[in-house]
Design a protein around this motif. Structure first.
Motif, mmCIF file in Angstrom:
data_model
loop_
_atom_site.group_PDB
_atom_site.id
_atom_site.type_symbol
_atom_site.label_atom_id
_atom_site.label_comp_id
_atom_site.label_asym_id
_atom_site.label_seq_id
_atom_site.Cartn_x
_atom_site.Cartn_y
_atom_site.Cartn_z
ATOM 1 N N PRO A 68 0.815 -1.225 0.000
ATOM 2 C CA PRO A 68 0.000 0.000 0.000
ATOM 3 C C PRO A 68 0.844 1.268 0.000
ATOM 4 C CG PRO A 68 -0.888 -1.591 1.558
ATOM 5 C CD PRO A 68 0.412 -2.145 1.086
ATOM 6 N N SER A 69 2.052 1.202 0.588
ATOM 7 C CA SER A 69 2.919 2.396 0.619
ATOM 8 C C SER A 69 3.578 2.649 -0.722
ATOM 9 C CB SER A 69 3.991 2.217 1.698
ATOM 10 O OG SER A 69 4.795 1.079 1.396
ATOM 11 N N GLY A 70 3.498 1.652 -1.621
ATOM 12 C CA GLY A 70 4.104 1.815 -2.944
ATOM 13 C C GLY A 70 5.541 1.349 -3.022
ATOM 14 N N GLU A 71 6.142 0.907 -1.914
ATOM 15 C CA GLU A 71 7.529 0.449 -1.907
ATOM 16 C C GLU A 71 7.568 -1.070 -1.867
ATOM 17 O OE1 GLU A 71 9.300 2.204 1.467
ATOM 18 O OE2 GLU A 71 9.171 4.264 0.718
ATOM 19 N N GLY A 72 8.077 -1.662 -2.938
ATOM 20 C CA GLY A 72 8.195 -3.114 -2.970
ATOM 21 C C GLY A 72 6.857 -3.815 -3.103
ATOM 22 N N VAL A 92 3.094 -11.122 4.091
ATOM 23 C CA VAL A 92 4.480 -10.841 4.486
ATOM 24 C C VAL A 92 5.065 -9.875 3.474
ATOM 25 C CG1 VAL A 92 6.761 -11.810 4.901
ATOM 26 C CG2 VAL A 92 4.729 -13.145 5.491
ATOM 27 N N ASN A 93 5.709 -8.810 3.971
ATOM 28 C CA ASN A 93 6.375 -7.861 3.076
ATOM 29 C C ASN A 93 7.576 -8.528 2.414
ATOM 30 O OD1 ASN A 93 4.581 -5.801 3.677
ATOM 31 N ND2 ASN A 93 5.787 -5.109 5.430
ATOM 32 N N GLY A 94 7.760 -8.261 1.133
ATOM 33 C CA GLY A 94 8.886 -8.863 0.431
ATOM 34 C C GLY A 94 10.227 -8.471 1.032
ATOM 35 N N SER A 95 10.317 -7.231 1.562
ATOM 36 C CA SER A 95 11.581 -6.774 2.159
ATOM 37 C C SER A 95 11.908 -7.502 3.453
ATOM 38 C CB SER A 95 11.498 -5.267 2.419
ATOM 39 O OG SER A 95 10.416 -4.962 3.285
ATOM 40 N N ALA A 96 10.890 -8.125 4.074
ATOM 41 C CA ALA A 96 11.133 -8.832 5.341
ATOM 42 C C ALA A 96 11.591 -10.265 5.118
ATOM 43 C CB ALA A 96 9.853 -8.825 6.190
ATOM 44 N N ILE A 97 11.602 -10.718 3.859
ATOM 45 C CA ILE A 97 11.996 -12.105 3.561
ATOM 46 C C ILE A 97 13.471 -12.134 3.220
ATOM 47 C CG2 ILE A 97 11.629 -14.059 2.042
ATOM 48 C CD1 ILE A 97 8.768 -13.097 1.617
ATOM 49 N N ALA A 98 14.233 -12.883 4.038
ATOM 50 C CA ALA A 98 15.674 -13.005 3.791
ATOM 51 C C ALA A 98 15.964 -14.085 2.754
ATOM 52 C CB ALA A 98 16.389 -13.334 5.109
#
Length: 530
Positions: A68-72, A92-98
């Motif tokens: 929703p924020s537009g990032e990732g 799960v946010n894509g940035s939170a996945i290692a």
């Protein structure tokens, strides 16, 4: 330009555009339903995501969309394991996945309760199981042995149901005899009580045997662990099927897909109707349309024949035609309320008073059932058949009638041998429209007999075989129930599309049969007038 407008060319383009838009909307709807409905049973890969905080989650990635924020982007996992997590899905946010992996040993379970389970197999316990084999082979062996015991339990279930039905039949007979004899003890009543006692003894023995086999089933279990290592012991009797989707070949996936389709059409529902089969709903829908057609077709055709061929034109006939045409515009829920008041509380209660007084106050026909639902739908759709039949009869050239009468035929002979055969394609068109509308109606059924889960089908092997007083399941109500009444709407969404697709296919199939009959009649009796 004036000539262009005078000849009506813009109107031609306007009507063509309207037709194109209508077809596009219908095609888009069908594509959406088919895309979402046909892919439900295809086995998806199971992913294991390692998050930045070193926690792990496992499940099917069902959606990817921008944050929703537009990032990732963010991913929606179908994590299953509802008994462990309380929810089936997690964003799960894509940035939170290692790291995101698809482990070959990941296993997916379809369970009788709590939805799917995703994790790893740890160990298997079963009577007589030979240790030393690989866990997967042990699970297959134990599950096959468990299915043999489960088959014995199902046979016992059928025997219990049979004895229970016979006991219920004897109870009703005893109730009737007691009512007729005003509660006095009679030889007939004593004989019924004796037979009931014998059946009760058989029932007790079957219960003991069923309990023993159920205890045997508890010995078959397996221990699984989720992505974080949390272990869960699951009885094998609760597992419908298990598979390792990340190592399945294309052929295995096709076989898995076909197996699920078979279960959908022939199986029983489970998990509050959100999983399993739809056979009771399919059967109820088809039987409802069949019973409705048995009433609608003769009633509508006879009424139209009288209006067109016998009634004298006048104010009364015109008022009747206006009323019939306006009936199509009445909201269907009004028909449902009428059916509840007239059929259920009126006719049904009277039948109970006349034929089943000993069972009162428990109603037999004085409650919702497939008979009353069918009659309510018949009232709702009969105007369609009347209008179509009248138009078909009216389209026959007057010379046909006059020629037949001039040759000495009676009006009845003219009607039966000339008019009705020639009008039959138009009559069939009305019946097709009535069947299509009846299949999609839900509102009147909700108060005249449809239920979320019916304990028995209206047609079975118990006398009198056709139980018109029974409640039934319906695909349209099934869609409403799981789509809007289910506590777990996200998990029920695939079944909504599958049920919608199935309902459309049934309507298309039944309409196609009627269209084939209509076309044959058209070739035989007409020359393209209808």
């Amino acid at each position: 330009m004036r000539k262009y407008l005078r000849e009506g060319e813009p109107f031609v383009w306007l009507t063509g555009a309207a037709l194109t838009l209508t077809l596009l909307i219908a095609a888009t709807l069908m594509v959406v339903v088919m895309v979402n409905g046909l892919g439900v049973f295809w086995p998806s890969r199971v992913a294991e995501a390692t998050l930045e905080d070193d926690t792990r989650i496992m499940g099917e990635v069902v959606q990817r969309e921008p944050r929703p924020s537009g990032e990732g982007e963010r991913l929606q996992f179908k994590t299953g394991n509802r008994d462990l997590y309380g929810l089936d899905f997690r964003w799960v946010n894509g940035s939170a996945i290692a790291a995101l992996e698809y482990p070959p040993t990941a296993i997916a379970l379809e369970r009788m309760e709590y939805g799917n389970f995703y994790g790893y197999l740890k160990e298997v316990t079963a009577p007589g199981l030979v240790e030393g084999s690989r866990p997967w082979q042990m699970l297959e062996t134990a599950h096959a042995a468990m299915e043999k015991v489960l088959a014995e339990v199902k046979v016992l279930d059928l025997r219990l149901a049979d004895v229970s039905n016979r006991m219920e039949s004897l109870r009703l007979q005893a109730l009737k005899v007691s009512y007729r004899s005003d509660g006095q003890d009679t030889p007939e009543l004593r004989e019924l009580v004796r037979k009931s006692a014998l059946l009760q003894e058989d029932f007790g023995q079957l219960i003991d045997e069923h309990t023993a086999r159920s205890v045997d089933l508890q010995g078959y279990a397996a221990t699984f662990a989720d992505a974080d290592g949390r272990e869960k012991v699951i009885p094998l009797a609760q597992i419908v099927r298990f598979y390792q989707p990340n190592t399945m070949s294309t052929g295995e996936k096709v076989l898995f897909y076909l197996t699920n389709l078979k279960e959908l059409v022939l199986g029983q529902p489970r998990e509050s109707n959100t999983e399993g089969g739809l056979f009771p709903a399919i059967f109820g829908t088809v039987m409802l349309i069949f019973l409705m057609s048995l009433v609608t077709f003769p009633l509508g055709v006879v009424a139209a024949i009288y209006l067109r061929e016998y009634a004298k034109e006048g104010v009364l006939v015109r008022l009747v035609r206006i009323a019939v045409n306006n009936l199509a515009g009445i909201p269907s829920i009004v028909y449902g309320i009428f059916g509840l008041g007239f059929f259920v509380y009126g006719i049904g209660a009277s039948i109970d008073q006349l034929f089943f007084p000993e069972r009162l106050p428990t109603p037999t026909f004085g409650t919702g059932g497939i008979l009353w639902a069918s009659l309510t739908l018949a009232l709702l759709t009969v105007p369609v058949v009347i209008v179509a039949t009248e138009e078909a009869l009216g389209a026959i050239p007057a010379g046909i009638r006059e020629g037949s009468l001039s040759l000495g035929a009676t009006k009845f002979q003219t009607l039966m041998r000339n008019l009705l055969p020639m009008a039959s394609p138009g009559i069939m068109t009305g019946l097709i429209l009535a069947m299509a509308r009846a299949a999609g109606e839900v509102a009147p059924l909700m108060i005249t007999g449809v239920v979320k889960l019916a304990p028995a089908l209206p047609l079975d092997g118990n006398f009198p075989y056709l139980h018109l007083d029974r409640k039934f399941m319906h695909l349209g109500f099934h869609i409403y129930d799981i789509g809007f009444q289910s506590p777990n709407v996200e998990a029920a969404k695939p079944m909504v599309f599958v049920t919608t697709l199935l309902l459309v296919l049934i309507v298309v199939l039944m309409s196609s049969v009627a269209i084939v009959l209509r076309n044959r009649m058209k070739k035989r009796y007409t020359y393209g007038s209808f």
